[in-house]
Design an enzyme around this catalytic site. Structure first.
Site, PDB file in Angstrom:
ATOM      1  N   ASP A  32       4.810  -0.146  -1.184  1.00  0.00           N
ATOM      2  CA  ASP A  32       4.810  -1.439  -0.487  1.00  0.00           C
ATOM      3  C   ASP A  32       6.199  -1.821  -0.004  1.00  0.00           C
ATOM      4  O   ASP A  32       6.358  -2.421   1.068  1.00  0.00           O
ATOM      5  CB  ASP A  32       4.270  -2.538  -1.418  1.00  0.00           C
ATOM      6  CG  ASP A  32       2.777  -2.404  -1.644  1.00  0.00           C
ATOM      7  OD1 ASP A  32       2.263  -3.125  -2.507  1.00  0.00           O
ATOM      8  OD2 ASP A  32       2.135  -1.582  -0.964  1.00  0.00           O
ATOM      9  N   ALA A  33       7.218  -1.493  -0.810  1.00  0.00           N
ATOM     10  CA  ALA A  33       8.580  -1.874  -0.444  1.00  0.00           C
ATOM     11  C   ALA A  33       9.016  -1.211   0.859  1.00  0.00           C
ATOM     12  O   ALA A  33       9.723  -1.814   1.674  1.00  0.00           O
ATOM     13  CB  ALA A  33       9.551  -1.502  -1.568  1.00  0.00           C
ATOM     14  N   GLU A  34       8.591   0.040   1.068  1.00  0.00           N
ATOM     15  CA  GLU A  34       8.952   0.736   2.309  1.00  0.00           C
ATOM     16  C   GLU A  34       8.211   0.128   3.498  1.00  0.00           C
ATOM     17  O   GLU A  34       8.771  -0.040   4.580  1.00  0.00           O
ATOM     18  CB  GLU A  34       8.624   2.227   2.176  1.00  0.00           C
ATOM     19  CG  GLU A  34       8.880   3.053   3.425  1.00  0.00           C
ATOM     20  CD  GLU A  34      10.353   3.139   3.812  1.00  0.00           C
ATOM     21  OE1 GLU A  34      10.641   3.637   4.915  1.00  0.00           O
ATOM     22  OE2 GLU A  34      11.215   2.703   3.027  1.00  0.00           O
ATOM     23  N   ASP A  36       7.231  -3.010   3.679  1.00  0.00           N
ATOM     24  CA  ASP A  36       7.906  -4.296   3.923  1.00  0.00           C
ATOM     25  C   ASP A  36       9.201  -4.097   4.712  1.00  0.00           C
ATOM     26  O   ASP A  36       9.533  -4.895   5.595  1.00  0.00           O
ATOM     27  CB  ASP A  36       8.213  -4.993   2.591  1.00  0.00           C
ATOM     28  CG  ASP A  36       6.956  -5.443   1.863  1.00  0.00           C
ATOM     29  OD1 ASP A  36       5.931  -5.653   2.539  1.00  0.00           O
ATOM     30  OD2 ASP A  36       7.004  -5.577   0.631  1.00  0.00           O
ATOM     31  N   LYS A 115       0.913 -13.316  -8.177  1.00  0.00           N
ATOM     32  CA  LYS A 115       0.495 -12.557  -6.992  1.00  0.00           C
ATOM     33  C   LYS A 115      -0.198 -11.291  -7.486  1.00  0.00           C
ATOM     34  O   LYS A 115       0.435 -10.300  -7.834  1.00  0.00           O
ATOM     35  CB  LYS A 115       1.673 -12.205  -6.097  1.00  0.00           C
ATOM     36  CG  LYS A 115       1.240 -11.557  -4.791  1.00  0.00           C
ATOM     37  CD  LYS A 115       2.414 -11.244  -3.887  1.00  0.00           C
ATOM     38  CE  LYS A 115       1.914 -10.680  -2.560  1.00  0.00           C
ATOM     39  NZ  LYS A 115       1.130  -9.445  -2.712  1.00  0.00           N
TER      40      LYS A 115
END
EC number: 6.5.1.2
Length: 671
Positions: A32-34, A36, A115
């Protein structure tokens, strides 16, 4: 075409590809970080050239297209996503933007919640009855998953209570607790089915089954966090008030919802949740922060794809990408040979990770992993980092296959793989120095014989210098011999000798656990000790008799029987007893004669206790006729949940097992 146009085109194509993998195929290739980071890069470029923004840009919509295998449902009220912040500075900037837009200098009241890392769904109730459910899809159209949602026991088919609106669309997250995720993968490995990379993928894959009977077998659950359609009724005028109303109508709501009256209070909530994250029993990837007042929410409004009155404050990424530089093979105390990936060091969830477990040969084959591959690494809580998947689209040309050894990498003995098992083992036994080291480290560990001051480095030296071959040799060590070890002075050596002498007084359960019998953990050791009472009775037990112990099946019974049938093991036990290892004689308990609320009950302890130690609690429960087990199952009668209770509590709630807290346990102990 201008360079910036080319860059925008490539970014949009890349993001669409990964949106498709994530939302439609349930097989994300990057963390997910990539994703984002790529989205932030696209937004920054579009901000420079707003004239180049296209209607189909990933910044202008919420998600990917829905699956065509399901009927489609159009959302009457769009299901928007949230903007993200990743650090305190960004959150404080968001807080200031909200205050500036409201033209207010007073602190905003924020409603903060978890979340959840699952699948967003919308559930429509008409006159209190569930009539349809849909995924988020692209925010305007989702897949019809009504039949599958009806199988989730946490979601009521009919609301109860007063003043239920004629039409109410509840929005929330379907997710899979970690205990359920582990069980699904355990079953899949045993039957050759699909193994999921993480609980989110498992939840999405379970919810998107065309056959609801498959979904019904998966322990999915749900928390609601918002509303879409509202007709023929009213709701409170605050976000928290609405959540409490949902709960009153029978809808599940997270108990980690808090009002914060200042930015600092929000930051405190964020850090407290981050600290508790490993013990929640389910995956989250941040906290959601919403303006509590509905009137202020309306005043703030929306941007193209997200509300201005809410933001997701995400935790440091638990997944990152890096390269596998090599694979080495480690040997454990039972001879299990475990492949370990040596990685290009990368920061994951605030920790520098350079190694990751690959479990076994089957896992390497499932991943399709080769040395040199670009991979996604996941680290959650205290879990050993693992390789989630290979980024095949970025596989370098120079990768090479991983070859599993045919001989032990430590002692050179043959390796074997028993039919039906995933693990490959060294056949060297105590000839293998690696197995000796790991067996001795287990023997002296805190939950086994608890030899204070005898760390791993001391054990390594004792084995390498041939001072110790079996656990009994430990009790023959002298301070003089220990003084010869590296960084071991006379005082430290005498302290270790004293600790070994103290450790001779133990319990039958600890002694059994310390022996390192395959598949015998603390709970099983305690069960065997309680059932048989004496070492002599246990050694004489048949496989059938062993299976009469609660939670002991044919596999564990066979391992225990074979261990005591081995002459060398009986010899070591005899030496240990000769060196003075002992434990109290068993207290015979007739459960039927005990007047106690715990008598005859199978009890599981989870979380940390503040009034007494875990061992003291176990001892008192057993003395009152309880059987204290280490895992929750359908046979469990009662779960005692201390602070920061995790997956065991979640599983108990799924199974409908009675749960009490420490205070209630203490009250009942005194009853």
């Amino acid at each position: 075409m201008e360079p910036i146009e080319q860059q925008l085109t490539e970014l949009r194509t890349t993001l669409r590809h990964h949106e498709y993998l994530y939302h439609v195929m349930d097989a994300p290739e990057i963390p997910d970080a990539e994703y984002d980071r790529l989205m932030r890069e696209l937004r920054e470029l579009e901000a420079q050239r707003p004239d180049l923004i296209t209607p189909d840009s990933p910044t202008q919509r919420v998600g990917a297209a829905p699956l065509t295998a399901f009927n489609q449902i159009r959302h009457e009220v769009p299901m928007l996503s949230l903007d993200n912040v990743f650090d305190e500075e960004s959150f404080l900037a968001f807080n200031k933007r909200v205050q500036d837009r409201l033209k207010s200098t007073e602190n905003v009241i924020w409603c903060c919640e978890l979340k959840l890392d699952g699948l967003a769904v919308s559930i429509l109730y008409e006159n209190g009855v569930l009539v349809s459910a849909a995924t988020r899809g692209d925010g305007t159209t989702g897949e019809d998953i009504t039949s599958n949602v009806r199988t989730i026991r946490a979601i009521p088919l009919k609301l109860h209570g007063d003043n239920i609106p004629a039409r109410l669309e509840v929005r929330g997250e379907v997710f899979l607790p970690q205990a359920g995720f582990e069980k699904i993968n355990e079953d899949a490995r045993r039957t050759g089915g699909k193994v999921f990379a993480n609980p989110r993928n498992a939840a999405a894959g379970s919810l998107r089954q065309l056959d609801p009977r498959i979904t019904a077998k998966r322990p999915l659950t749900f928390f609601c966090y918002g509303v879409g359609i509202l007709e023929g009724g009213e709701l409170p005028d605050t976000h928290l008030g609405r959540l409490l109303q949902f709960k009153a109508w029978g809808l599940p709501v997270s108990d980690r919802v808090t009002l914060c009256d200042s930015p600092q209070a929000v930051l405190d909530f964020y850090h407290n949740v981050e600290k508790d994250r490993p013990t929640l029993g389910f995956d989250i990837d941040g906290v959601v922060i919403k303006v509590n007042s509905l009137a202020l929410q309306e005043q703030l409004g929306f941007v193209a794809r997200a509300p201005r009155w809410a933001v997701a404050f995400k935790f440091p990424a638990q997944e990152q990408m890096t390269f596998v530089r090599d694979v080495e093979f480690q040997v454990g105390r039972t001879g299990a040979i475990t492949p370990v990936a040596r990685l290009e060091p990368v920061q994951v969830a605030g920790v520098l990770v350079s190694n990751a477990t690959l479990h076994n040969a089957d896992e390497i084959e499932r991943l399709g992993l080769r040395i040199g591959d670009k991979v996604v690494i996941r680290r959650a809580g205290d879990v050993i980092p693992q390789v989630v998947n290979v980024v095949l689209s970025e596989r370098p040309e120079e990768t090479r296959p991983i070859v599993f050894p045919t001989h032990c990498p430590v002692c050179g003995s043959d390796v074997e793989r028993v039919e039906g098992e995933a693990v490959t083992r060294c056949t060297g036994g105590l000839i293998c120095s690696a197995q000796r080291k790991e067996s001795l480290k287990h023997f002296v560990s805190r939950r086994a014989m608890d030899v204070d001051g005898m760390g791993d480095k001391i054990i390594d030296q004792l084995v390498e210098r041939e001072y110790v071959h079996t656990p009994a040799d430990l009790f023959r060590l002298t301070a003089g011999k220990l003084t010869g070890l590296d960084r071991m002075g006379p005082k430290s050596a005498q302290n270790v000798v004293n600790a070994l002498e103290k450790a001779k007084a133990t319990t039958f359960a600890r002694f059994l656990y310390a022996l390192g019998i395959r598949e015998v953990g603390e709970a099983t050791a305690a069960g065997l000790a309680a059932y048989f009472g004496t070492l002599e009775a246990l050694q004489a037990a048949t496989i059938d008799e062993l299976q009469k112990v609660p939670d002991v099946g044919i596999v564990v019974a066979t391992h225990v029987f074979n261990f005591f049938a081995e002459e060398s093991n009986r010899d070591v036990i005899g030496q240990l007893l000769a060196e003075g290892v002992h434990w109290p004689a068993p207290v015979v308990i007739n459960v039927q004669e005990i007047d106690s609320p715990f008598a005859g009950k199978t009890v599981v302890l989870t979380g940390s206790l503040s009034q007494m130690s875990r061992d003291d609690a176990k001892a008192r429960l057993v003395a009152l006729g309880a059987k204290v087990a280490g895992s929750v199952s359908k046979k469990t009668d009662l779960v005692i949940a201390g602070e920061a209770a995790g997956s065991k509590l979640a599983k108990a709630q799924e199974l409908g097992i009675t749960v009490i807290d420490e205070a209630e346990m203490i009250r009942l102990l005194g009853a």
